[in-house]
Design an enzyme around this catalytic site. Sequence first.
Site, mmCIF file in Angstrom:
data_model
loop_
_atom_site.group_PDB
_atom_site.id
_atom_site.type_symbol
_atom_site.label_atom_id
_atom_site.label_comp_id
_atom_site.label_asym_id
_atom_site.label_seq_id
_atom_site.Cartn_x
_atom_site.Cartn_y
_atom_site.Cartn_z
ATOM 1 N N GLU A 111 -19.565 -5.938 10.207
ATOM 2 C CA GLU A 111 -20.475 -5.176 11.052
ATOM 3 C C GLU A 111 -21.547 -6.054 11.707
ATOM 4 O OE1 GLU A 111 -18.548 -2.473 8.144
ATOM 5 O OE2 GLU A 111 -19.641 -4.379 7.948
ATOM 6 N N ARG A 162 -25.693 -2.761 6.981
ATOM 7 C CA ARG A 162 -25.362 -4.172 6.811
ATOM 8 C C ARG A 162 -25.736 -5.007 8.032
ATOM 9 N NH1 ARG A 162 -20.270 -4.039 3.092
ATOM 10 N NH2 ARG A 162 -19.956 -6.126 3.876
ATOM 11 N N LYS A 195 0.842 -1.187 0.000
ATOM 12 C CA LYS A 195 0.000 0.000 0.000
ATOM 13 C C LYS A 195 0.884 1.246 0.000
ATOM 14 C CE LYS A 195 -4.272 1.345 2.368
ATOM 15 N NZ LYS A 195 -5.174 0.977 3.464
#
Length: 564
Positions: free
Chosen positions: A321, A349, A236
């Site tokens: 979640e 969600r 990254k």
Amino acid sequence: MALLDGLDGPEDLRALRGPELDVLAAEIREFLVDRVSRTGGHLGPNLGVVELTLALHRVFDSPRDTLVFDTGHQSYVHKLLTGRRDFDRLRRRDGLSGYPSRAESAHDVVENSHASTALSWADGIAHARALSGDGDRTVVAVIGDGALTGGMAWEALNNIADGTPRRLVVVVNDNGRSYAPTVGGMMRRGVEGIIKELGLSYIGPVDGHDVAELEVALRGARAAGGPVVVHALTEKGRGYAPAEQDVADRFHAVGRIHPETGLPVVPSRFGWTGVFAEEVLALGRDRPDLVAITAAMRQPVGLAPFGEAFPGRIVDVGIAEQHAVTTAAGMAFAGLHPVVALYATFLNRAFDQVLMDAALHRAGITLVLDRAGITGDDGPSHHGMWDLAMLSLVPGLRLAAPRDGDTLRTALREAVDVRDAVTVLRYPKGALPEPVPAIEVRDGVDVLFHRDGPDPVLIVSVGAMAPTALAVAHALERGVTVVDPRWVLPVPSALVRLAGEHAQVAVIEDGLREGGVGAGVALAVRDVPVRAFGLPREFLAHGTRDEVLTSAGLTAERIAAELA
């Protein structure tokens, strides 16, 4: 940037050779740093997928072959290679979306900003093509940035491994991070072992920054004709020193920065998230039963200081979640008080878990919803505009919408004292407004403004809409009272009594008009007409908060004109 400027589409890539590809990769990174530093956006993830995206577009024939990116914020390089080089208005009104967008290009299929969904999309597309006799087209799902910590991804992998033939390639972009290092036993176990145990073909790990090595792996996967997993190791922030040296993932998503140093052009003002971070830390010192839960976002939602102070009392569940809410219910049953901090859009969600696992069992948990209402530049999938209408359906749930920093601190302390119900706090993205003091408190409802006069209207302000509500009051030439209930769900009985003293009620909220606080007030107030001013039931495009609110008619001028 001679090579990048000469690319009109993916087909132009295939004429390039090794040294040219290295030059092109450098040009793309230079372009991304230059443009994203001006507009803000997801910089780190895209710097990490340059070579991977080049290889994908050289091996596969998009849009005939379908590419699905998960999470979609790693698609900037894909946009560049498919003819979209105007990044000057990235994530701004009438500019490029920060995610794939069907409205922009035939090369984009799934907007996909809620993580862990790409494998299900890809599996469905590949199944349909196999059934329709169109099975020579390959579907490629690129999954990374922690999306494999989400349960839906593993549900999809279980199905992908069912033995049904279809042309599906899963590319695991393994950079070891989402907003922060990825967590969980599956991640520690390693991708290869799990994939092989499922019976899926596996290629890798391969160097995700070596285009030639990637092409060999991807061509092998394409030729297999069935589900194959290609495991690519990437870094990254690759190629940009400030991001490579960062350990806090500040460059995952950035505002406007100085490209040379990576420092913000304008330092951020102290915001809503900062107030929550301070207050939950102070509560943690006073309350040993308080625990914090994050879904791979401890820094963005303000839980990093709590985690540093109490490392044994914070749980990062990954991008999961649903699990976050239900494990919180379990903790509450066992005597703790969990504070679950999420972006408001991601609570969508976990609605079933809020309803059936937490509320049904009267679990004393607190949900803290950051970026509620209009968030702006991340667009329709990230506006936190669904929470008020959605949560109004949950029996027993109590929801507070603080209007400033002081009321946020008070509401959080009140919320964690509740042990027999789900409590929710919601607040917007960004800097804090100036404090909005109450001139009096009537039965727990804050009165912000009052003026005697004929045909009085009661303006009910919900959370961060307080400045707008006050501006409306000043613009009206009639009697007016502005109140902020602070706790807006369920509708306070004191608010119903106040409504009876007025000729009309107007509710101003940055959630849905239909089913939101205004709709609840209308049901509770029988004898006085109620007007609800909120957001339309539409997917709203990206833009600044003010632009989106203006387009939705939520300005003081527009509301005052309708109430005059």
